[in-house]
Design a protein around this motif. Structure first.
Motif, PDB file in Angstrom:
ATOM      1  N   LEU A  22       4.339 -14.754  -0.551  1.00  0.00           N
ATOM      2  CA  LEU A  22       3.210 -13.823  -0.372  1.00  0.00           C
ATOM      3  C   LEU A  22       3.151 -13.017   1.093  1.00  0.00           C
ATOM      4  CD1 LEU A  22       1.018 -12.557  -1.814  1.00  0.00           C
ATOM      5  CD2 LEU A  22      -0.621 -14.268  -1.139  1.00  0.00           C
ATOM      6  N   MET A  37       2.288   3.372  -2.161  1.00  0.00           N
ATOM      7  CA  MET A  37       2.177   1.989  -2.181  1.00  0.00           C
ATOM      8  C   MET A  37       2.441   1.370  -3.838  1.00  0.00           C
ATOM      9  SD  MET A  37      -1.421  -0.148  -1.849  1.00  0.00           S
ATOM     10  CE  MET A  37      -2.049  -0.867  -3.023  1.00  0.00           C
ATOM     11  N   ALA A  39       0.920  -9.248  -6.607  1.00  0.00           N
ATOM     12  CA  ALA A  39       0.417 -10.033  -5.409  1.00  0.00           C
ATOM     13  C   ALA A  39      -1.215  -9.659  -4.824  1.00  0.00           C
ATOM     14  CB  ALA A  39       1.422  -9.448  -4.122  1.00  0.00           C
ATOM     15  N   ASN A  40      -1.260  -8.527  -5.094  1.00  0.00           N
ATOM     16  CA  ASN A  40      -2.853  -8.133  -4.446  1.00  0.00           C
ATOM     17  C   ASN A  40      -3.800  -8.476  -5.426  1.00  0.00           C
ATOM     18  OD1 ASN A  40      -2.236  -6.105  -6.471  1.00  0.00           O
ATOM     19  ND2 ASN A  40      -2.896  -4.202  -5.093  1.00  0.00           N
ATOM     20  N   ARG A  41      -3.635  -9.315  -6.682  1.00  0.00           N
ATOM     21  CA  ARG A  41      -4.688  -9.666  -7.332  1.00  0.00           C
ATOM     22  C   ARG A  41      -4.872 -11.173  -6.994  1.00  0.00           C
ATOM     23  NH1 ARG A  41      -5.571  -6.259 -11.930  1.00  0.00           N
ATOM     24  NH2 ARG A  41      -7.529  -7.661 -11.930  1.00  0.00           N
ATOM     25  N   GLU A  57       6.483 -11.003   1.465  1.00  0.00           N
ATOM     26  CA  GLU A  57       6.333  -9.585   0.763  1.00  0.00           C
ATOM     27  C   GLU A  57       5.169  -8.808   1.492  1.00  0.00           C
ATOM     28  OE1 GLU A  57       7.217  -6.872  -1.717  1.00  0.00           O
ATOM     29  OE2 GLU A  57       7.999  -8.761  -1.980  1.00  0.00           O
ATOM     30  N   SER A  58       4.500  -9.352   2.135  1.00  0.00           N
ATOM     31  CA  SER A  58       3.352  -8.847   3.062  1.00  0.00           C
ATOM     32  C   SER A  58       4.099  -8.035   4.264  1.00  0.00           C
ATOM     33  CB  SER A  58       2.274  -9.474   3.529  1.00  0.00           C
ATOM     34  OG  SER A  58       1.333  -8.754   4.248  1.00  0.00           O
ATOM     35  N   LYS A  69       3.494  -4.612  -5.941  1.00  0.00           N
ATOM     36  CA  LYS A  69       3.954  -5.714  -5.420  1.00  0.00           C
ATOM     37  C   LYS A  69       3.850  -7.031  -6.206  1.00  0.00           C
ATOM     38  CE  LYS A  69       4.889  -3.307  -1.763  1.00  0.00           C
ATOM     39  NZ  LYS A  69       6.151  -2.582  -1.568  1.00  0.00           N
ATOM     40  N   GLU A  91       6.224  -5.018   3.187  1.00  0.00           N
ATOM     41  CA  GLU A  91       5.406  -3.764   2.937  1.00  0.00           C
ATOM     42  C   GLU A  91       5.004  -2.951   4.315  1.00  0.00           C
ATOM     43  OE1 GLU A  91       0.895  -3.415   1.785  1.00  0.00           O
ATOM     44  OE2 GLU A  91       2.160  -4.223   0.147  1.00  0.00           O
ATOM     45  N   THR A 129      -6.891 -15.704  -9.602  1.00  0.00           N
ATOM     46  CA  THR A 129      -6.473 -14.143  -9.499  1.00  0.00           C
ATOM     47  C   THR A 129      -8.137 -13.479  -9.470  1.00  0.00           C
ATOM     48  OG1 THR A 129      -6.675 -13.818 -11.740  1.00  0.00           O
ATOM     49  CG2 THR A 129      -4.420 -14.041 -10.684  1.00  0.00           C
ATOM     50  N   ASP A 130      -8.175 -12.226  -9.120  1.00  0.00           N
ATOM     51  CA  ASP A 130      -9.635 -11.598  -8.975  1.00  0.00           C
ATOM     52  C   ASP A 130     -10.027 -11.289 -10.471  1.00  0.00           C
ATOM     53  OD1 ASP A 130      -7.739  -9.566  -9.654  1.00  0.00           O
ATOM     54  OD2 ASP A 130      -8.552  -8.384  -7.840  1.00  0.00           O
TER      55      ASP A 130
END
Length: 88
Positions: free
Chosen positions: A77, A1, A16-18, A80-81, A4, A84, A58-59
């Motif tokens: 987003l 992984m 992306a994952n934040r 991109e997902s 991204k 993946e 963001t987180d």
């Protein structure tokens, strides 16, 4: 992984994952969030001097201002997902 990244306009990217939320900047609560982030040094202006059209939360409690529409950021987003998922 791998890492991204999502383009939020003018060559600026966000991990992306934040991302927790992508919202419009017009409401009073969002304006208060922007001001609080500015005071804490957690506001990132990625608009390049243009009008803010999307606020990315963001987180890590950073607030990122973008000059592209929230729908456009969300579509990037999602794209991109999807890429993946294809790689797995």
């Amino acid at each position: 992984m791998g890492l991204k990244l999502i383009n939020v306009g003018f060559g600026n990217v966000v991990v992306a994952n934040r991302i927790v939320a992508i919202v419009s900047p017009g409401s009073a609560p969002i304006k208060r969030m922007k001001e609080a982030a500015r005071e804490k040094g957690k506001l990132i202006d990625a608009t390049c001097g243009r009008r803010t059209r999307a606020v990315i939360i963001t987180d890590s409690d950073h607030i990122i201002l973008s000059a592209i529409q929230p729908e456009t950021v969300a579509n990037r987003l999602i794209e991109e997902s999807g890429r993946e998922d294809e790689e797995e």
